[in-house]
Enzyme design. Structure first.
Site, PDB file in Angstrom:
ATOM      1  N   HIS A 124      34.824  35.339  31.316  1.00 43.51           N
ATOM      2  CA  HIS A 124      35.032  36.602  32.034  1.00 43.51           C
ATOM      3  C   HIS A 124      35.705  37.576  31.059  1.00 43.51           C
ATOM      4  O   HIS A 124      36.458  37.150  30.180  1.00 43.51           O
ATOM      5  CB  HIS A 124      35.963  36.304  33.218  1.00 43.51           C
ATOM      6  CG  HIS A 124      36.170  37.431  34.174  1.00 43.51           C
ATOM      7  ND1 HIS A 124      37.041  38.475  33.931  1.00 43.51           N
ATOM      8  CD2 HIS A 124      35.629  37.668  35.394  1.00 43.51           C
ATOM      9  CE1 HIS A 124      37.033  39.298  34.972  1.00 43.51           C
ATOM     10  NE2 HIS A 124      36.184  38.843  35.870  1.00 43.51           N
ATOM     11  N   ASP A 201      41.412  29.277  32.068  1.00 36.28           N
ATOM     12  CA  ASP A 201      41.283  30.297  33.105  1.00 36.28           C
ATOM     13  C   ASP A 201      40.771  29.586  34.364  1.00 36.28           C
ATOM     14  O   ASP A 201      39.600  29.237  34.462  1.00 36.28           O
ATOM     15  CB  ASP A 201      40.297  31.369  32.609  1.00 36.28           C
ATOM     16  CG  ASP A 201      39.924  32.358  33.698  1.00 36.28           C
ATOM     17  OD1 ASP A 201      40.442  32.237  34.823  1.00 36.28           O
ATOM     18  OD2 ASP A 201      39.110  33.247  33.404  1.00 36.28           O
ATOM     19  N   GLN A 204      38.231  30.396  39.058  1.00 35.61           N
ATOM     20  CA  GLN A 204      37.133  29.972  39.934  1.00 35.61           C
ATOM     21  C   GLN A 204      37.222  28.484  40.291  1.00 35.61           C
ATOM     22  O   GLN A 204      36.366  27.974  40.989  1.00 35.61           O
ATOM     23  CB  GLN A 204      35.782  30.268  39.273  1.00 35.61           C
ATOM     24  CG  GLN A 204      35.521  31.731  39.041  1.00 35.61           C
ATOM     25  CD  GLN A 204      35.366  32.520  40.334  1.00 35.61           C
ATOM     26  OE1 GLN A 204      35.047  31.978  41.390  1.00 35.61           O
ATOM     27  NE2 GLN A 204      35.598  33.815  40.264  1.00 35.61           N
ATOM     28  N   LYS A 227      41.604  34.813  45.245  1.00 35.79           N
ATOM     29  CA  LYS A 227      40.383  33.991  45.248  1.00 35.79           C
ATOM     30  C   LYS A 227      40.659  32.632  45.891  1.00 35.79           C
ATOM     31  O   LYS A 227      39.778  31.789  45.978  1.00 35.79           O
ATOM     32  CB  LYS A 227      39.874  33.793  43.823  1.00 35.79           C
ATOM     33  CG  LYS A 227      39.377  35.092  43.179  1.00 35.79           C
ATOM     34  CD  LYS A 227      38.761  34.821  41.844  1.00 35.79           C
ATOM     35  CE  LYS A 227      38.658  36.057  40.982  1.00 35.79           C
ATOM     36  NZ  LYS A 227      37.480  36.869  41.234  1.00 35.79           N
ATOM     37  N   CYS A 364      31.321  40.826  35.224  1.00 36.05           N
ATOM     38  CA  CYS A 364      32.362  40.903  34.176  1.00 36.05           C
ATOM     39  C   CYS A 364      32.122  39.847  33.098  1.00 36.05           C
ATOM     40  O   CYS A 364      33.076  39.300  32.531  1.00 36.05           O
ATOM     41  CB  CYS A 364      33.766  40.752  34.753  1.00 36.05           C
ATOM     42  SG  CYS A 364      34.227  42.059  35.887  1.00 36.05           S
TER      43      CYS A 364
HETATM   44  N1  PMP Z   1      38.525  34.866  35.217  1.00 38.95           N
HETATM   45  C1  PMP Z   1      37.509  34.556  36.016  1.00 38.95           C
HETATM   46  C2  PMP Z   1      36.659  33.367  35.691  1.00 38.95           C
HETATM   47  C3  PMP Z   1      37.258  35.332  37.144  1.00 38.95           C
HETATM   48  O1  PMP Z   1      36.246  35.017  37.956  1.00 38.95           O
HETATM   49  C4  PMP Z   1      38.089  36.448  37.417  1.00 38.95           C
HETATM   50  C5  PMP Z   1      37.837  37.327  38.623  1.00 38.95           C
HETATM   51  N2  PMP Z   1      36.501  37.672  38.808  1.00 38.95           N
HETATM   52  C6  PMP Z   1      39.139  36.716  36.553  1.00 38.95           C
HETATM   53  C7  PMP Z   1      39.337  35.900  35.465  1.00 38.95           C
HETATM   54  C8  PMP Z   1      40.076  37.847  36.789  1.00 38.95           C
HETATM   55  O2  PMP Z   1      40.773  37.667  37.973  1.00 38.95           O
HETATM   56  P1  PMP Z   1      41.623  38.831  38.622  1.00 38.95           P
HETATM   57  O3  PMP Z   1      40.748  40.048  38.662  1.00 38.95           O
HETATM   58  O4  PMP Z   1      41.968  38.328  39.975  1.00 38.95           O
HETATM   59  O5  PMP Z   1      42.829  39.026  37.755  1.00 38.95           O
END
Ligand code: PMP
Length: 406
Positions: A124, A201, A204, A227, A364
């Site tokens: 991401h 990270d 998910q 999430k 993203c």
């Molecule tokens: N890493 C991953 C794998 C994600 O899916 C996301 C959110 N789509 C993020 C980081 C960023 O998370 P947040 O916007 O809640 O900070």
């Protein structure tokens, strides 16, 4: 009561009862953000209507209540992550802030010209850009492990890119775009064998299966509350306490100091060291309630989601012209796809007209999309409150859309 009473579970989530464009909402955008059970919504209201006071400051009862609940929440997080205590659990805004904190605080101290930061092609943007920026500032280099056509990290290539120059390895526990569950413990072991520090990270992963940090063996782990059935604006960065204590803080102010004097200031240890100023107290309490709600349901939730994934995969595979993107053998219930002749945004708009919420575009993950040679995907992502009926509605609606696009 049936083994898994999804209808009863859905009643815990008030938003799932609403309609969209005259149809019952089928919320299949859980990888973007999950819905919140009533207990979480009520925890926010209860805090503001009964306990609202600043933490770690007052001698009065309300402040003591708020402080006790705030610190108890850290223990909930620790249990959720398989940890014996909450020492390394720093409350942040979300995974993005957690990763930025490590890039800024750890990177500034530990990276220098010639060092390498190993990422993967499926990251991401939140696990790419902070490393790019710190690499530019320190002279370190970002190195990228490729992803196979099935959507897995190429393990041979990953291993080949590790060397004594590798100072940090950062990867997603689960890919948000493809649903791939990465072999996080094995990747960590490989990285540790060359002496690298490892950040996972976990954005998910946390809402889908048990995260056990000691078993993973990593140094940092980040996830977002929103999430994981909790409020927006709150998340967790876990770091090895001794590692966190040795890092410079990145924000300065109340609560994170031991002693302030114009001659010099000393800082507290982790986690307070990284929690400058008044925190998102309501968010922290809401997150703890979400995790406590989810933990006992986690094992059955996972089995239910896997059944939804299997059914949805079979249903979508049977639609001519539809291609599934990401077919790793181990996945969470995330299904990315494209339909020949159609743009993912059009698929999303047409599904929305049928009351089905999904996400479309690059998720993203622009470098991953470029690597796969596609502009984006349509992505249906399931949670433990989704149903087989919703899978069928998705399939039927996509068949209709496919005929329109053909
Ligand atoms: N890493 C991953 C794998 C994600 O899916 C996301 C959110 N789509 C993020 C980081 C960023 O998370 P947040 O916007 O809640 O900070």
């Amino acid at each position: 009561m049936p083994a898994y009473d999804v209808a009863a579970l859905r009643r815990d989530f008030p938003i799932l009862g609403r309609t969209v464009h005259g149809r019952p909402l089928a919320y299949l955008d859980n990888a973007a953000t999950s819905q919140k059970p009533t207990v979480v919504i009520e925890a926010l209201t209860r805090y503001y209507s009964e306990h609202n006071a600043n933490v770690h400051r007052g001698v009065h009862l309300l402040s003591e209540e708020a402080t006790t609940a705030y610190e108890a929440a850290r223990w909930s997080v620790a249990r959720f992550l398989g940890l014996a205590d909450g020492r390394g659990c720093v409350f942040v805004r979300g995974a993005t802030e957690g990763i930025n904190l490590v890039a800024e605080c750890w990177g500034r101290v530990h990276l220098k010209a010639g060092d390498e930061i190993l990422l993967t092609q499926m990251e991401h943007h939140a696990n790419i850009v902070p490393w790019q920026v710190i690499a530019e500032r320190t002279g370190a280099k970002v190195v990228v492990a490729p992803v196979t056509p099935r959507g897995e990290i190429d393990l041979v290539a990953f291993q080949g890119l590790l060397s004594p120059r590798t100072k940090l390895v950062a990867f997603a526990h689960v890919s948000n775009a493809l649903g791939t569950v990465n072999p996080a413990a094995a990747l960590t072991r490989l990285a540790k064998a060359v002496g690298a520090t490892v950040l996972i990270d976990g954005c998910q992963a946390a809402a889908h299966f048990k995260v056990d940090i000691p078993a993973l063996g990593c140094d940092f782990y980040a996830f977002s509350g929103h999430k994981t059935f909790g409020p927006t604006g709150i998340g967790v960065l876990w770091g090895r306490p001794e590692l966190l204590d040795a890092l410079p803080p990145y924000q300065f102010g109340g609560d994170m100091i031991r002693k302030v004097d114009f001659a010099g200031t000393t800082f507290r240890e982790a986690p307070e060291r990284f929690e400058a100023g008044t925190p998102d107290i309501a968010g922290v309490l809401g997150l703890a309630v979400a995790l406590e709600y989810f933990m006992p349901r986690q094992p059955v939730a996972h089995a239910h989601e896997q059944a939804l994934l299997a059914a949805a995969t079979a249903r979508l595979r049977a639609i001519p012209g539809l291609t599934i993107v990401g077919e790793a053998p181990e996945k969470v219930a995330v299904l990315s796809f494209n339909i020949a002749g159609g743009h993912s945004h059009d698929i999303g708009t047409l599904l929305d007209a049928d009351g089905i919420a999904i996400r479309t575009g690059h998720h993203c993950c622009m470098p991953l999309m470029k690597h796969l040679g596609i502009p984006g995907t349509a992505r249906a992502s399931f949670a433990f409150y989704n149903t087989m009926e919703e899978v069928e509605r998705l399939g039927a609606s996509l068949e209709k859309i496919r005929r329109m696009m053909a």
